[in-house]
Design an enzyme around this catalytic site. Structure first.
Site, PDB file in Angstrom:
ATOM      1  N   HIS A 125      57.925  77.760 -22.842  1.00 44.89           N
ATOM      2  CA  HIS A 125      57.012  78.815 -22.379  1.00 44.89           C
ATOM      3  C   HIS A 125      57.694  79.652 -21.301  1.00 44.89           C
ATOM      4  O   HIS A 125      58.292  79.113 -20.364  1.00 44.89           O
ATOM      5  CB  HIS A 125      55.725  78.186 -21.851  1.00 44.89           C
ATOM      6  N   SER A 165      52.427  85.537 -21.127  1.00 45.56           N
ATOM      7  CA  SER A 165      51.420  84.485 -21.064  1.00 45.56           C
ATOM      8  C   SER A 165      50.027  85.102 -20.876  1.00 45.56           C
ATOM      9  O   SER A 165      49.583  85.897 -21.694  1.00 45.56           O
ATOM     10  CB  SER A 165      51.784  83.506 -19.947  1.00 45.56           C
ATOM     11  N   ASP A 168      57.332  76.400 -27.310  1.00 42.35           N
ATOM     12  CA  ASP A 168      56.222  76.903 -26.499  1.00 42.35           C
ATOM     13  C   ASP A 168      54.911  76.390 -27.076  1.00 42.35           C
ATOM     14  O   ASP A 168      54.671  76.488 -28.288  1.00 42.35           O
ATOM     15  CB  ASP A 168      56.242  78.438 -26.526  1.00 42.35           C
TER      16      ASP A 168
END
Length: 319
Positions: free
Chosen positions: A293, A168, A263
């Site tokens: 995610h 991320s 995601d």
């Protein structure tokens, strides 16, 4: 390394029943929690550190050690997990959390796995977090940690074979760090980049803009709020130091881009992997059906397949 994408991975019938059940559990669990943005980031951090959020709480690695190095804005803490045998290389890890949440000690299980499976010493950076420390403070800490590692890896770990990566926001910071070392210091010291579900365009790619309100770990509002905190004191979203998808990517190391089809940041990985390859760099894109995610944080067959591929990628890069 290949960017070939099988269109079937995006089909509904490609999603396993286990993944469907896990996604339903994640959604119901998060919907039962208070609105993320009804409290301050400091409160969210405290809840996550105590295991009160949606993510499983990983046990702390008993052999982890913490040191401090000088940074441009004060000391930077580094959490080190060494392999049981001599290190084949060193993995500089930058954690996720929207540049706002989490810490270097909240993914010990995954980092110890890399140490043990890939034979790497892992150095995880406790960089400064927004909104208390907005851009460019976090990236500055990561740059300082990378420069320290380039100088000290051989003496401290017995090797100068280096990899970098994160998930991320950590994947974003990894690419920013690679670009800073190349452009500011003339250095290309990393052999590999392990990039999971990165956010590379802070103006938001189509998948991020269109994801909507579903609370599957990360949604459109979350991304917008994280970006707002990160750029609290300003920053051009088209600047390559902010949105590295706009950068000249030539000369960067081989990379593995990992992302799930559910995601919100799916397009970030699809687009960045294509640009990485077009710049002449080796790139592999691994797309996982139904993965939300950072789905790697939740135990499942899908997560195991992804983590095993990362382990193999890092071990191979250090060979």
């Amino acid at each position: 390394m290949s960017l070939t994408i099988d269109p079937q991975v995006f089909a509904e019938d490609a999603v396993s029943e286990e993944t469907r059940r896990l996604n339903a559990w994640i959604l119901s669990t998060i919907e039962a929690l208070p609105d993320t943005w009804s409290v301050s980031p400091a409160v969210i951090r405290d809840r996550r550190a105590r295991g009160l959020g949606p993510f499983p709480m990983e046990p702390k690695c008993e052999r982890a050690e913490v040191i401090e190095i000088p940074g441009p804005r004060g000391p930077v803490a580094l959490r080190i997990i060494r392999p049981l045998a001599a290190a084949r290389g060193v993995y500089l890890h930058l954690h996720g959390g929207g540049w706002t949440l989490n810490a270097a000690d909240q993914q010990d299980g995954r980092l110890q796995r890399i140490a043990d499976q890939a034979g790497l010493a892992v150095v995880s950076v406790d960089y400064r977090l927004a909104p208390e420390h907005p851009y460019p403070q976090g990236p500055d800490d990561c740059e300082a940690a990378a420069l320290w590692l380039v100088r000290e890896a051989r003496a401290l770990f017995g090797t100068d074979a280096l990899a970098i990566g994160g998930e991320s926001a950590g994947a974003h910071l990894s690419v920013v760090t690679l670009l800073r070392l190349r452009d500011r210091h003339g250095l290309l010291p990393f052999r590999a980049a392990n990039l999971a579900a990165g956010c590379y365009d802070l103006a938001l790619t189509p998948s991020a803009r269109r994801f909507g309100t579903a609370r599957l770990v990360l949604n459109t509002r979350d991304i917008e709020m994280f970006v707002r905190h990160f750029l609290l004191h300003g920053g051009d979203r088209a600047d390559t130091d902010v949105s590295p998808i706009h950068a000249d990517l030539r000369g960067l190391p081989r990379a593995l881009f990992s992302v799930g089809t559910r995601d919100a940041l799916l397009d970030d990985s699809l687009f960045m992997a294509a640009r990485w390859s077009a710049a002449g760099n080796a790139a592999d894109l691994a797309v996982y059906p139904g993965g939300v995610h950072v789905f790697q944080s939740f135990p499942s067959a899908l997560a195991e397949a992804c983590l095993a591929r990362m382990d193999e990628f890092l071990a191979d890069a250090m060979a």
